[in-house]
Scaffold this active site. Structure first.
Site, PDB file in Angstrom:
ATOM      1  N   PRO A  50      29.884  34.693 -31.049  1.00 40.35           N
ATOM      2  CG  PRO A  50      28.446  36.163 -29.948  1.00 40.35           C
ATOM      3  CD  PRO A  50      29.887  35.801 -30.085  1.00 40.35           C
ATOM      4  CG  MET A  51      29.723  34.110 -35.732  1.00 44.76           C
ATOM      5  SD  MET A  51      31.114  33.435 -36.704  1.00 44.76           S
ATOM      6  CE  MET A  51      31.678  32.114 -35.612  1.00 44.76           C
ATOM      7  CD  GLN A  63      25.415  37.653 -28.602  1.00 44.69           C
ATOM      8  OE1 GLN A  63      24.899  37.281 -29.645  1.00 44.69           O
ATOM      9  NE2 GLN A  63      26.471  38.463 -28.557  1.00 44.69           N
ATOM     10  CB  CYS A  68      23.121  41.681 -33.914  1.00 42.49           C
ATOM     11  SG  CYS A  68      22.402  40.919 -35.387  1.00 42.49           S
ATOM     12  CE  LYS A 118      30.818  39.883 -30.884  1.00 44.87           C
ATOM     13  NZ  LYS A 118      30.408  40.778 -31.979  1.00 44.87           N
ATOM     14  CG  HIS A 168      32.518  44.059 -34.619  1.00 42.46           C
ATOM     15  ND1 HIS A 168      31.691  43.191 -35.279  1.00 42.46           N
ATOM     16  CD2 HIS A 168      33.400  44.495 -35.561  1.00 42.46           C
ATOM     17  CE1 HIS A 168      32.047  43.106 -36.552  1.00 42.46           C
ATOM     18  NE2 HIS A 168      33.082  43.896 -36.728  1.00 42.46           N
ATOM     19  N   GLY A 177      36.599  41.547 -34.733  1.00 39.25           N
ATOM     20  CA  GLY A 177      36.440  42.160 -36.040  1.00 39.25           C
ATOM     21  C   GLY A 177      37.691  42.074 -36.897  1.00 39.25           C
ATOM     22  N   GLY A 233      35.613  35.434 -35.195  1.00 38.45           N
ATOM     23  CA  GLY A 233      34.353  34.935 -35.718  1.00 38.45           C
ATOM     24  C   GLY A 233      34.498  34.058 -36.936  1.00 38.45           C
ATOM     25  NE  ARG A 234      33.239  37.659 -41.236  1.00 38.85           N
ATOM     26  CZ  ARG A 234      33.495  38.686 -42.024  1.00 38.85           C
ATOM     27  NH1 ARG A 234      33.146  38.637 -43.309  1.00 38.85           N
ATOM     28  NH2 ARG A 234      34.104  39.760 -41.576  1.00 38.85           N
TER      29      ARG A 234
END
Length: 340
Positions: free
Chosen positions: A20-21, A73, A103, A142, A174, A215, A237-238
């Site tokens: 989730p971003m 999420q 987060c 998470k 993460h 991560g 993620g990214r």
């Protein structure tokens, strides 16, 4: 599909998931990712429980049937409110409800949720228990390995034991600390060192807990290594956002041993009917194409693809013909490259 079948599907899909971003994994992004992988678990952006329960922002739960398996999420720290939000998410058809305990942003801290909750494992456990009591899909967490001056080797086992006792059977970790003071959210994604060994150790401590690592993971080769090393899942993620074809186009075959590879070109063509529907409903092309910029990352024509979409997709009347024209540019430059 029965609830047990839904939970089993989500658990299997969690072998590879897209993290989730915020501002990135909206419904258009998820639909694109689903064109590249039919198996990977997709996550929404974080939706706050107050936005749903007090604000009535039910549009935040919108998703396309093709997105499944897809997880919602939630962010929050009030057990009763999170339970109400979880029920709304499950009723909306999500395959999993995930609680954000990772987060590090100032906005999240001020609301007393996200990574700051690593300091309150008993409260997180209460939240998980209240949420799980009202939904039949899995409630997952998470988290980070710790925050600020906490010793992860001490706090993470206690944190996990609390949420497991509350009914959590899947967690994504993460593998960095979060520094709540002194580092920006962006810096929190890069500066604290990764501790993958600790995540592996948690799998030894909690063999029945489904653990995904998150991560710093940038390739399917890394993902396969983590799975071969005993972890249950990998969350990316990214890299999955900026290079979606590199991560997802071979995932079904390599990670799930199902299906065949696809291509960025095929994903573009698969998006065209979706784009047509979105425009017919009054949407704008760039709301979708902003997530497609990285489809050809590292390939001939990638720069021209990005430029055409970024410069022209926001213009009135822009539609599928622009996407096709940009795709033709990629194909032409690829042919030129092959001829050289």
């Amino acid at each position: 599909m029965s609830n047990s079948a839904i939970n089993r599907r989500a658990c299997e899909a969690a072998r590879l998931s897209v993290a989730p971003m915020m501002d990135w994994t909206d419904r258009h992004c998820r639909y694109l990712h689903r064109q590249l992988s039919g198996q990977a678990l997709l996550y929404t952006e974080m939706v706050t429980a107050p936005a749903l329960v007090r604000g009535g922002a039910m549009h935040l739960l919108d998703h396309h049937p093709a997105e499944h398996p897809v997880a919602l999420q939630l962010g929050g720290s009030d057990p009763k409110e999170l339970a109400l939000a979880a029920k709304l998410g499950a009723d909306a058809g999500y395959d999993e409800i995930n609680l954000n305990v990772g987060c590090p942003s100032d906005r999240v801290q001020s609301g007393c949720f996200g990574a700051v909750l690593m300091q309150q494992p008993a409260l997180v456990a209460e939240c998980v228990a209240e949420m799980q009591a009202v939904v039949d899909v899995d409630v997952t967490v998470k988290c980070r390995i710790g925050v600020d001056d906490q010793n992860p080797q001490d706090v993470l086992p206690e944190f996990l034991s609390r949420i497991v006792a509350a009914g959590c059977i899947r967690v994504s970790i993460h593998a960095r600390k979060a520094w709540l003071q002194g580092l920006s959210p962006k810096e929190n994604r890069d500066i604290p060192p990764l501790d993958y060994e600790l995540v592996h150790l948690m799998k030894e401590y909690f063999p029945n807990l489904h653990i995904s690592v998150n991560g710093g993971i940038t390739s399917l080769d890394q993902a396969e290594a983590f799975l071969d090393g005993g972890l249950d899942g990998v969350m990316i993620g990214r890299s999955a956002y900026h290079q979606p074809a590199d991560i997802l186009a071979q995932a079904d075959r390599r990670i799930f041993n199902e299906g065949t590879d696809t291509t960025a070109e095929a994903a573009v063509l698969a998006m065209l009917p979706y784009i047509e529907d979105h425009l017919t409903a009054g949407g704008k092309l760039n709301q979708i194409t902003r997530h497609m910029m990285g489809l050809f990352a590292g390939r001939p024509g990638a720069r021209q693809w990005r430029r055409m979409l970024s410069e022209e997709a926001h213009r009135p009347g822009a539609g599928p013909e622009l996407v096709l024209a940009a795709l033709d540019q990629v194909k032409t430059l690829a042919q030129v490259q092959e001829a050289v």
